[in-house]
Scaffold this active site. Structure first.
Site, PDB file in Angstrom:
ATOM      1  N   GLY A 157      29.869   5.507  -5.722  1.00 44.74           N
ATOM      2  CA  GLY A 157      30.499   4.206  -4.221  1.00 44.74           C
ATOM      3  C   GLY A 157      30.884   5.636  -3.602  1.00 44.74           C
ATOM      4  N   ASP A 207      34.966   1.071  -4.073  1.00 42.27           N
ATOM      5  CA  ASP A 207      33.702   1.093  -3.008  1.00 42.27           C
ATOM      6  C   ASP A 207      34.128  -0.805  -2.543  1.00 42.27           C
ATOM      7  OD1 ASP A 207      32.523   0.660  -5.700  1.00 42.27           O
ATOM      8  OD2 ASP A 207      30.886   1.545  -4.419  1.00 42.27           O
ATOM      9  N   ASP A 228      33.706  -7.124  -7.885  1.00 45.62           N
ATOM     10  CA  ASP A 228      33.098  -7.430  -8.280  1.00 45.62           C
ATOM     11  C   ASP A 228      34.151  -8.520  -9.023  1.00 45.62           C
ATOM     12  OD1 ASP A 228      30.926  -9.440  -8.423  1.00 45.62           O
ATOM     13  OD2 ASP A 228      29.359  -7.744  -8.571  1.00 45.62           O
ATOM     14  N   THR A 229      33.182  -8.141 -10.802  1.00 44.72           N
ATOM     15  CA  THR A 229      33.951  -9.341 -11.715  1.00 44.72           C
ATOM     16  C   THR A 229      34.803  -8.450 -11.606  1.00 44.72           C
ATOM     17  OG1 THR A 229      33.013  -7.398 -12.945  1.00 44.72           O
ATOM     18  CG2 THR A 229      31.924  -9.493 -12.101  1.00 44.72           C
ATOM     19  N   THR A 241      35.338  -2.988 -14.245  1.00 45.25           N
ATOM     20  CA  THR A 241      35.868  -1.482 -13.567  1.00 45.25           C
ATOM     21  C   THR A 241      37.160  -1.158 -13.105  1.00 45.25           C
ATOM     22  OG1 THR A 241      33.681  -1.794 -12.951  1.00 45.25           O
ATOM     23  CG2 THR A 241      34.556   0.000 -12.559  1.00 45.25           C
ATOM     24  N   ASP A 265      24.962   1.688  -3.055  1.00 41.80           N
ATOM     25  CA  ASP A 265      23.670   1.686  -3.568  1.00 41.80           C
ATOM     26  C   ASP A 265      23.631   0.113  -4.048  1.00 41.80           C
ATOM     27  OD1 ASP A 265      24.989   2.204  -5.811  1.00 41.80           O
ATOM     28  OD2 ASP A 265      22.558   2.581  -6.970  1.00 41.80           O
TER      29      ASP A 265
HETATM   30  P1  IMP Z   1      32.937  -4.445 -11.411  1.00 35.69           P
HETATM   31  O1  IMP Z   1      33.234  -4.349 -12.305  1.00 35.69           O
HETATM   32  O2  IMP Z   1      32.159  -6.825 -11.798  1.00 35.69           O
HETATM   33  O3  IMP Z   1      34.301  -5.097 -10.508  1.00 35.69           O
HETATM   34  O4  IMP Z   1      31.396  -3.953 -10.425  1.00 35.69           O
HETATM   35  C1  IMP Z   1      32.465  -2.930  -9.264  1.00 35.69           C
HETATM   36  C2  IMP Z   1      31.124  -1.501  -9.839  1.00 35.69           C
HETATM   37  O5  IMP Z   1      30.068  -2.811  -9.487  1.00 35.69           O
HETATM   38  C3  IMP Z   1      31.683  -1.063  -7.691  1.00 35.69           C
HETATM   39  O6  IMP Z   1      32.282  -0.533  -8.052  1.00 35.69           O
HETATM   40  C4  IMP Z   1      30.644  -0.912  -7.583  1.00 35.69           C
HETATM   41  O7  IMP Z   1      30.195   0.229  -8.068  1.00 35.69           O
HETATM   42  C5  IMP Z   1      29.294  -2.014  -8.314  1.00 35.69           C
HETATM   43  N1  IMP Z   1      28.755  -2.817  -7.329  1.00 35.69           N
HETATM   44  C6  IMP Z   1      28.779  -4.409  -7.016  1.00 35.69           C
HETATM   45  N2  IMP Z   1      28.356  -5.140  -6.583  1.00 35.69           N
HETATM   46  C7  IMP Z   1      28.296  -4.497  -5.757  1.00 35.69           C
HETATM   47  C8  IMP Z   1      27.309  -4.425  -4.630  1.00 35.69           C
HETATM   48  O8  IMP Z   1      27.327  -5.726  -3.541  1.00 35.69           O
HETATM   49  N3  IMP Z   1      26.792  -3.116  -4.273  1.00 35.69           N
HETATM   50  C9  IMP Z   1      26.886  -1.837  -4.755  1.00 35.69           C
HETATM   51  N4  IMP Z   1      27.521  -1.915  -5.382  1.00 35.69           N
HETATM   52  C10 IMP Z   1      28.425  -3.258  -6.813  1.00 35.69           C
HETATM   53 MG    MG Z   2      31.939   1.912  -7.431  1.00 35.71          MG
END
Ligand code: IMP
Ligand code: MG
Length: 178
Positions: A43, A99, A102-103, A106, A158
């Site tokens: 991303g 990129d 979200d939570t 990652t 994406d």
């Molecule tokens: P986290 O671990 O929940 O913070 O998710 C992070 C990863 O989920 C990002 O690096 C993105 O690859 C993917 N992601 C989360 N939300 C979106 C979105 O709205 N569009 C695209 N990718 C997303």
């Molecule tokens: Mg990502």
């Protein structure tokens, strides 16, 4: 055929913000030998390309790949390392370039893993943050924009591998997700 994603953040607004972030980062790391920009694939590839070219300090590019979403937008839970950094980061200044947070899972996973390799410093830069969704404790040192709870695509992001190369950040409505 799904409709074109609705514009959330335009190309010119992204461009201006990326330059501002680059200016701040260049200022903060001025005088350092080198900054390792560590892009999280896939991303971050477009954001990293623009951000790295707007910096005015010595920088090198590395990539790491993780996966947390196995099926479309349904989180699978655990973060999986898909590709590791090629070089050693020991004693180097590292800036993780994401990129979107979200939570926060990652980023949390990455910081933990990379810290154990003894970098000189480790900071984070994310283009987007879904503030309402963040459950893991993470600090974003350089943030582009805060957005709501919506699925966004474009500028590297994406939905099921579609729309990564849109020049703007667009919203994918639930009706268009199939
Ligand atoms: P986290 O671990 O929940 O913070 O998710 C992070 C990863 O989920 C990002 O690096 C993105 O690859 C993917 N992601 C989360 N939300 C979106 C979105 O709205 N569009 C695209 N990718 C997303
Ligand atoms: Mg990502």
């Amino acid at each position: 055929m799904a409709t074109k994603p609705e514009i959330l953040i335009s190309e010119s607004v992204i461009h201006t913000r990326v330059r501002e972030l680059a200016e701040q980062i260049s200022k903060d790391y001025s005088g350092k030998d080198e900054l390792v920009l560590l892009g999280v694939l896939k991303g971050s590839f477009i954001f990293l390309a623009d951000l790295s070219r707007a910096l005015t300090i010595p920088r090198t590019i590395e990539f790491i790949a993780v996966s947390s979403y196995e099926h479309g937008s349904v989180p699978s839970g655990a973060v999986r390392l898909v590709m590791d950094v090629r070089g050693s980061i020991e004693g180097r200044h590292v800036l993780i370039v994401e990129d979107i947070v979200d939570t926060g899972q990652t980023l949390h996973y990455l910081i933990d893993m990379l810290k154990s390799r003894n970098p000189a410093s480790i900071r984070t830069c994310a283009l987007l943050h879904k503030a309402h969704m963040t459950t893991a404790e993470v600090d974003i040192d350089y943030l582009g924009f805060s957005i709501g709870d919506e699925w966004v695509v474009g500028y590297g992001l994406d939905y099921m591998e579609q729309n990564r190369t849109l020049p703007y950040i667009g919203i994918v409505h639930p009706d268009d997700r199939n």
